[in-house]
Structures are given as C-alpha cells and as structure tokens.
Write a protein that holds these residues in place. Structure first.
Motif: not given
Ligand code: HEM
Lengths: 356, 642
Positions: A270, A313, B45-46, B50, B53, B137, B205-206, B209, B288, B291-292, B567
C-alpha cells in the motif's frame, strides 16, 4: 545477434522455465495427496475403509464419492502430515523455514524442483530485461511490452524474496502461472520492437514512478494469490462438505496463516502504491501542467488505492475482517488489473502511449 | 488475584457507556456480559481496532481464542466497529490475568464519553448518535467504497473537463440516455454534487475521527506504561532465571534505553529489586494520525488550487509571440476566486519548434521528441532569455509554468485577390486529424475582391488514394496542401460568431481544387487571384497554469507516505522486567507459585535474585519474543535457541 534478439531469446527461455516450474508445482500439488493416499496412512480414529462402502451402496453414487473423498482426505491429513505441518507452523509464522528436511514428505521434491525452476526462469527473465535495457539505452519499462516483462519479473521476484524467509512453495503454482500468463500476453499481444520512447516518457520519473508501480503490481499479485488461497482454506474450514476446497486446503497452510500473509503483502504494497501514484502526479505536473487530471489511468490508480485503503480499514473493522476483507482485497486487485491492462488497451487518454 | 468475572465487571464500571453506544442509540447496554467494547466514534480510531485485529493475528491471542471455552468469549454480534479487544480475548485465554487487565489500558487516555444514553434520545442524543455513526469505521469503509464506485463513470464516459468534444459526440449519438446522464452530471463526474458529497462526508468523518484520536494519543504517550503484571511467565517470550548479580535491573534499563524503549520504573523499585515497564512503538499510532491528517492537507492543497489557481491554453505559431493577458488565451479556466487581472506579466516568443518521429519498425510514426525554443521575458523590460521547452521540461516563470502540450502544422499562405492586392500573408493554424498529421484548416478573406474562402487539407507526407489526399507520416517529408477555393458571402459581417477553423460553404460558389507543394502558386480560376504556399511552419500549444495549492498537496503527500510507513511497519509492544530477591540476607519470601525457584539458590548465603522478563505485542507474538530474548541475553539471562 543484436541485444534485442538476445533479450527475446532470454524471455522465451524464461517462459519455458516458468512452464516447467508450473508443471512441477502442479505435480507437487497432486502428489501431496496421491502419495499420502497410496501410503494409506489411515489415522487410528478414521473410519475403516471397508466399513464405508456398505453405507455408500445404500445411498447414492455421489454420496459414495463423497465418502471416498472423505476417506482420501482423512488419509491425506495423516498424523505424520499433520505433525509435519504443525511443526512447520511452529517453526515460523508463514509455515516453516525452507530447510532441507531429510525425509521429503509427499510432493516435496516436485515443489523443490519447481522452486529451482522458478529461480532459473526469473534469472533468465532478468537477463532478458537487462539485455533489453542495454539495447534501448534506458530503463526497460517504456512500453506495454516492457511493463509486462517487468511485471512478470516483479511477481516472481516478490515471491522469491518471500521464499528466502518462509516456506511458500505452496504459492508456487499460482505465482508461476501468473508470471507465465503475463509473459505470454507480453510476447503474443504486446511485442514492441522500438527502443525509443514517446516524448512524455523522456523523464527520470519513468524510472521511479513506473518501477514503483511495477513492483507494487508484483506484490499485489502475490497478495491476491494468497488471498484466493485464504478464501479456499477458510471455506474448507467452515464447510467440511466443500470437497474441492478441502482438497486444496489440505495442501496449503491454514486460513489464519494465509490471511496474515495476504495482509502483510498488501500492507507492504500500500505505501508503495501510494508512492507510485504520488510520483505519477509529480511527473504529470511536469509533463502536462497539472498533477491530477482524472485521466482514465489516474482515475483507476485512485480507485485501486481507495479499494486497498478500504481493505486495510476492513481489517480493523469488526464484521469485516476475514472473508469480507479478503473479497475487498480481490476487488482491489481487479482494479489494479483494469488499471494496468484495461485502461491501456481500451481507454484513450494521455496515458495511452503509442505502441500500447 | 481477581476472578475473571469480577474483573470484567470492574472494567465495565469504568466504561459504562461504551458497550451500549456500540450498538446504536436504543440498544440495551451490554453491562453484565463480559464484553467490553469500544463504541463507534472517536474511540474507534486506531488503537482498539488494531488491538482487535492483531490480537487475532497474534499467535497468543489466537491461542487465546482457541483455548476459550465455548460461550465464554466475547459475543461478536455485540462487537462495535473495532471489534474484539485484546482484553476481551484475554480472560479465559491463558494470558496472565494481570496482563489482560493491563492491556485494557493500551487505549488508556482515550476520551471517555459519558452520554448516559438510554432508550429515549433527545435531539442532542440523536445528533450525537448521528455523529458517532458518521465517524465510525464502518461508515468510513462504506464511503471509501462509494467514492471508488463513483469514480468509475468518470473513467468510462468522456468528461467535459478533459474532452468536451467527445462529450458532445457521445450525447449526440445517444440522445435520450445522453441527456439523462448529462442531467445527473455523468459527464462532469469529478465536480458533480454527488461525487463531492461523498468525499466531503468522508473527510468530515475523517476529521471527526482523527481529532479525538490525536488527543487520546497525546495523553497515551505521556502516561506511564502500566506496571508489571503479577505474573510475567505467560507473556510472550517469558523468561525466568536466577542470578546473584545485583546490577541486572540497571543493566536492563540501560539496554532498553539504548534501544530507545521508553522505560517506566515501577513503584516497587528498590535498589536492585523491583520492576520496570518498557514500551515502544508509539510511532505506529503517530504515523496513522499523521497519514490521515496528511490526507486533509492534500485536500486543502487541491482546493486551494481549484479556488485560486488558473490555467489557460494557447496556440503559438513559430515566430509568434504571446504575452500573458487574458485576451491572448484561446481558452482560459480561472479558479473560483482567481484574480485574472493580475496575471504575471511575462511574455515569450516561440522562435523554433522541432518534432521527430520514429521511422522504423512497428512503431513507425510514433512521436519521439518535441522541443520548442522560447525567447522570454519574465516581466516587461527584463532582459530576454532563452529556454528549450520539452514535454517534461516546462518553462518556470514567477507564478506560472508554461507546458508544451501539443503541436501541429501552420502553412504560410500568401493570398492575392483579383486586384493584385495581397489580402493575406501569414501562417495559418491547421488542426491535426490523425496520427500522421493529416490536418485541416481554413482561410477566410472577406475583404478580398471577390471575397475568398479556402478550405484545405494539409498532409506533411502526402499521398492521394481512393479516400482522397492524406498523410502517411507525421514529419514533413513531402508536404502537400489540397485547397478548395470558394467565393461568395462569407457571412463574417452579419455578427454571427463563426469558427475560425470552419468555413460554412453553403451558398458559396466553388472556384476550384488544387494540390500545392511548398513554394508553388495556384492561379485561382476566373482570375480571382493567386494563392502561394510559401512555406510549411509549425505551431505548438501550451498550457499555462498557476496552482498555489500544489506545494501543500505535495507536502501532504510526502507526509502521507511517511505516516503510512510508520503506521504499517512499526509495532507497538511492551516489555516488563521484575527482579526479586529470593534468597540470602535481603530476601523477601518469593511470591506465591514461584514455579521455577530452584533449591540451589536458596542454599546460597549470598543474595539470589529471580529475574522475570516478558513482553506483550499488539502484533504477532513472535515480534516481541525476539526482543525479549535479546534483552535477556544482554542482561545475562539464559540464551534460548531461536
Ligand atoms: C480519505 C479517507 C481515508 C483514507 C484514504 C484512509 C486510509 C487508511 C489507510 C490506508 C489505513 C491503513 C494504515 C494503518 O493501518 O494505519 C487507515 C487506517 C485507519 N483509518 Fe483510515 N482512511 C480514511 C478515513 C478514515 C476515517 C474517516 C476513519 C474514521 C472512522 C479512519 C480510521 C482509521 C483507523 C482507525 C485506522 C487504523 C486501522 C488499523 O488499526 O490498522 N480512516 N486508513
């Protein structure tokens, strides 16, 4: 003979080796089961073979088949095999280190031959690409033909890199098939005899952006192969009556291991894919005066990126892990394929380079 | 030691709202079950996600799952977005209970919402619930998907932004469908309201979050790592040994700090005995969040470009100049709030243009290089400078970039009318119609005596076959100009705007047809005048753009990649070390169940210390096992076979 011809020769030789590797892996796959059956290592608890036909006769031919299959599977999953797989699983996360075990279990020899042939095929392909690059005087990924060669190299390269750390022989069948198909498409449909590039490609970004995309593609492919196998293994674990799945599942690691491998691969790709897309945007800014223009290639790169983001996600969202996430991963791979082949062949846009 | 059920209820009591919130506004609270879930919204979030998972992936947690008696585990049905948390897996799982309890505060410091939501919700409650849904999520996942789906028509149907002519053709070809699709914005997908709605929701949403998560992470980073669980022996890589070296604990601190672990000394620390907790990998969550946040920066960058930027295109013939004012552009697209009065005052002349094409093999005719020689002044009065602009090398000027995007031929024509007056003497832009540059153009001379209109086909390498004249190669190897001359009322005076590339020949009288090479002259029939094909020149088209947001978009992109790598590749993990004196002058009685206490130690009069080390990883157990073993080896413990 010119370097281009040498390159072609290497590529043909490499295809032959991939074909042989594929056959070896297929033999290994088949042998894993038949040898186990032949040896007739029926586990103590398994139903006595003689006891079953009586029942089968009373029911239907299909049921008899199923019963026979169940017996075969019971044998295939003999205690020795189970023990060996468990030992492997203990040795490593993905299934065990490729140590030269003294007593080769069924199908092992063929799989080892498959691995050696894959190394050979990949070496030949590398030689072919190097020759091509020397001949053209540039990075050998300037048109669809060359992308496809490089992609085949990336697919097996990623696979072989894995194989250095883990035993992934069970993945060889799909990987050698993917490389072979990619090469076949390249040679039969996309052959390009020009060393020159269209002006838009006269940039060092060609090296960076395309290389990143191609390596990402190779890893996406390996990840998708693992995902497919995960789905099969998962099905076999959930539905004992699914004969095909069970037969396949008997020859590959358990679903959790496969899931982890698929996830790690996709998680590795990714950021690389993200980088490829961004490098493309930087390049587009220099070439066309805008970094993003929703050209079909750009659009599908974005779609692919979104779907894989969705995959990551999903893996963190309850109710979406496992099968659903795997399906999302496969949709992501399909988008990647559309982006790689579909857009170049069928859509017209700035990215449709002369000579496909 | 607390019984599992007690502990579960204890944990529930400190998070009364979370279980209920997960299932929606009217769901009954899950208090009383052993499930503690983190509800949607910010806290989903986060970390918890994880943990769940990776708890699954981790051998430890998997073992946990398998070991759990049926029915005793968490109910997945009740799982919130983030799913099972490690502590939920832990109780029956063979993880030490202390460790299980500890893992509960991995997410410690996260915002605790007290909503006291019951079955009845006021408007505020509903709003809150809606917000929680939006920032969950699951919603993010659905929106990501919707956005991908919504982008597809933009790649399948022609788009006005890139190819308005193709759009017009498409609609013309399928009137009913075309009009309907057009009404719903399918030819302007990327600016359509529904497309914008999806990504705006996604970003709301992001942000919803990320903000709470940043606060929680900030707190988590400053909070000490929880103290060592009572029993370390069932943690990952757990190792116990005895030593008489009083410096073991200090050595462990040094070794951990050297490897940049954050070490929290235990409260029980007392000289050579006591415990410590070490933690590493905060960068995972930092990455993480980075990135967001970076995604938001990219969006802002894109928006800045769309609002304050502008871009225009202009065709410039060889030898012709351009100065950067609105009127000189052939087309100009200003951003919503771009100031078009104050365009940067540069000017340039294209002194020469060159194009080469592939001559051999299957790629014959493919373009190989384009270059335009530009003499330019960044501002009036500045000295003239020269630069060769090629496809990947734009001319960078203050506030704008000039990109070479296309080219074509512009024959130099000299038209003399019946009276002998030269009515036209200049190059005319011809537009290429195919890859071999068969081009078409027109010349209108309404003031000539008689008024003259010419339509012509230009073929740089001309042949004539059944289909008429056409070009077979894009380079000017054998240029031919095939002209059709008309006379009559050209209709230029009646105020109807007319296309400079088209001549409406209706009502005109055709004078004749002729093919010309460079330097040749055609005496028009009826003594209407002469046409000389003086020379073949070229034109090039340039896009000139100004995008004040692209720097930010690039910075955001780089940050996004860095954040992603952190991340996805960093692992967060903890190691605990405990040293107890088990024999000798300063010994305290070994704590209950000291499985490995060996009798040899007790016999020794000197102080004997029992050292215990164990780790906990949110990713696979093996990852922290290696580090625990390294640490053990560093401080003189037993070296295990890997
Ligand atoms: C433009 C929209 C978004 C994109 C392109 C995106 C992309 C990503 C990607 C690629 C990851 C993987 C990286 C990682 O595992 O740390 C990730 C993780 C995560 N994102 Fe997003 N995200 C977006 C929006 C959001 C929103 C709206 C939320 C809230 C609900 C969110 C919550 C999370 C969380 C909690 C993780 C960590 C997941 C984990 O534990 O691996 N993201 N996101």
């Amino acid at each position: 003979m010119s370097l281009a011809q040498w390159s072609n020769l290497f590529v043909y030789a490499s295809m032959a080796m991939y074909a042989l590797a594929f056959v070896s892996f297929a033999v290994s796959f088949a042998a894993t089961r038949s040898l186990a059956v032949d040896e007739g290592a029926v586990p103590p608890g398994a139903p006595e073979p003689a006891a079953v036909p009586a029942v089968a006769g009373a029911v239907s031919p299909q049921a008899a088949d199923a019963a026979a299959e169940a017996r075969a599977l019971a044998r295939a999953r003999s205690p020795q095999l189970e023990a060996e797989m468990a030992a492997q699983a203990r040795r490593s996360r993905w299934g065990g280190r490729s140590d030269g075990a003294a007593a080769l279990p069924p199908g092992r020899r063929a799989a080892n031959i498959g691995m050696s042939l894959t190394w050979l095929a990949t070496g030949l392909l590398l030689a072919g690409l190097v020759a091509r690059g020397l001949w053209a005087g540039r990075a050998p990924w300037g048109n669809m033909y060359e992308y496809s060669l490089s992609s085949a190299l990336a697919i097996s390269g990623v696979f072989l890199a894995f194989s250095l750390r883990r035993d992934v022989r069970w993945l060889g069948l799909l990987v050698s098939a993917a490389s072979l198909i990619t090469l076949g498409v390249a040679v039969l449909l996309l052959y390009n005899d020009s060393p020159q590039l269209v002006p838009a490609l006269h940039s060092y970004w060609l090296v960076i952006h395309v290389a990143a995309a191609i390596i990402a593609g190779g890893a996406f492919t390996v990840g998708a192969a693992a995902t497919v196998l995960y789905l099969v293994a998962d099905r076999a674990e959930r539905r004992p009556e699914a004969r095909f799945s069970r037969a396949v599942a008997a020859r590959i690691p358990d679903s959790a291991t496969l899931d982890t491998l698929a996830y790690r691969t996709n998680a590795f790709v990714f950021p690389l894919w993200t980088f490829a897309v961004i490098a493309g945007a930087v390049w587009a800014e220099d070439a066309w005066g805008r970094y993003w223009g929703w050209d079909p290639k750009e659009t599908w790169a974005f779609i692919t990126w979104l779907v894989y983001a969705g995959y990551l996600h999903a893996r963190a969202t309850a109710g979406w892990r496992g099968r659903k996430a795997a399906v999302i991963g496969l949709i992501g791979f399909a988008s990647f394929l559309i982006n790689f082949f579909g857009v170049n062949l069928f859509a017209s846009g700035l990215h449709s380079y002369a000579g496909v | 030691m607390t019984a599992p059920s007690d502990r579960a209820s204890a944990r529930l009591s400190d998070a009364p709202d979370r279980a209920g919130a997960a299932a929606g506004p009217t769901a009954p609270s899950h208090a009383g079950t052993s499930v503690v879930q983190d509800g949607g919204a910010g806290s989903s979030f986060g970390l918890e996600g994880r943990e769940g998972r990776e708890g699954r992936e981790g051998g430890e947690a998997r073992a946990a799952r398998e070991a759990r008696p049926a029915g005793a585990g968490p109910s997945t049905a009740a799982a919130a977005d983030t799913g099972e948390r490690l502590e939920d897996l832990a109780p029956d799982a063979g993880l030490p209970e202390d460790a299980a309890a500890l893992s509960a505060d991995w997410g410690a410091g996260r915002r605790r919402r007290t909503t006291g939501m019951g079955p009845r919700l006021g408007p505020v409650g509903w709003l809150r619930w809606g917000w929680r849904q939006l920032t969950s999520m699951r919603t993010a996942l659905v929106l990501l998907f919707l956005l991908a789906l919504a982008a597809i028509p933009g790649s399948v149907l022609p788009q006005r932004g890139t190819d308005p002519i193709a759009v017009a053709d498409w609609i013309e070809g399928r009137p009913g469908l075309g009009a309907t699709l057009d009404r719903y914005g399918f030819f302007d997908v990327f600016v359509a309201p529904w497309f914008s709605a999806i990504y705006l929701l996604l970003f709301v949403s992001l942000i919803g979050c990320v903000l709470p998560r940043i606060a929680a992470h900030w707190r988590a980073m400053r909070q000490p790592t929880p103290p060592a669980p009572r029993r370390l022996d069932r943690l990952a890589g757990a190792t116990t040994w005895h030593t008489d070296d009083p410096g073991t604990l200090a050595a462990a601190v040094a070794a951990l700090q050297e490897r940049r672990w954050r070490v929290t000394p235990g409260r029980d620390l007392d000289g050579p005995v006591g415990s410590l907790a070490a933690e590493k990998g905060f960068a995972r969550e930092t990455g993480n969040l980075l990135f967001h946040v970076a995604l938001v920066l990219i969006l802002i960058g894109v928006a800045l470009g769309a609002i304050f930027g502008w871009r225009g295109t202009v065709i410039v013939r060889e030898g012709q100049g351009f100065s950067n004012t609105l009127t000189q552009y052939d087309s100009f697209a200003p951003g919503r709030m771009a100031s078009t009065e104050a365009l940067p005052p540069f000017a340039f002349t294209m002194t020469d243009f060159d194009a080469t094409f592939e001559r051999e093999g299957s790629q014959r005719g493919a373009p190989r290089s384009f270059s335009a020689v530009m003499a330019y002044t960044p501002e009036p009065g500045a000295p003239l400078e020269t630069k060769v602009v090629t496809v990947n090398q734009p001319l960078r000027l203050d506030g704008a970039k000039v990109f070479l995007v296309g080219h074509g031929y512009a024959p130099h024509l000299r038209l003399t009318d019946a009276t002998g007056r030269v009515v036209f003497d200049d190059t005319v832009v011809f537009l290429p119609q195919d890859g071999s540059f068969t081009s078409t153009g027109v010349l209108k001379a309404p003031d000539a005596q008689p008024p003259l209109g010419l339509t012509a086909i230009l073929a740089p390498t001309a042949i004539i076959d059944q289909g008429g004249p056409r070009s077979v190669f894009p380079a000017p190897d054998n240029p031919g100009l095939f002209v059709s001359a008309f006379t009559g009322d050209l209709g230029l005076d009646d105020g109807v705007p007319s296309n400079v590339f088209q001549l409406d020949t209706e009502g005109l009288e055709q004078l004749g047809l002729e093919g010309l090479g460079p330097g040749q002259t055609w005496e028009l029939p009826d003594g209407a005048g002469t046409l000389e094909f003086v020379d073949l020149e070229r034109w090039a088209s340039f896009t000139i753009s100004h995008d004040p947001g692209k720097g930010l978009a690039l910075a955001g992109s780089i940050a996004a990649i860095l954040g992603l790598m952190l991340s996805l590749f960093v692992k967060r993990r903890r190691i605990w070390v405990r040293v107890e004196a088990v024999a000798g002058p300063g010994s305290t009685p070994a704590s209950g169940g000291s499985a490995g206490a060996d009798s040899a130690a007790a016999a020794d009069p000197a102080t004997v210390y029992r050292v215990q080390v164990g780790g906990l990883s949110r990713t696979e157990a093996a990852d922290v096992v290696g580090e625990v073993q390294q640490l053990v080896a560093r401080v003189g413990g037993p070296v295990k076979e890997a």
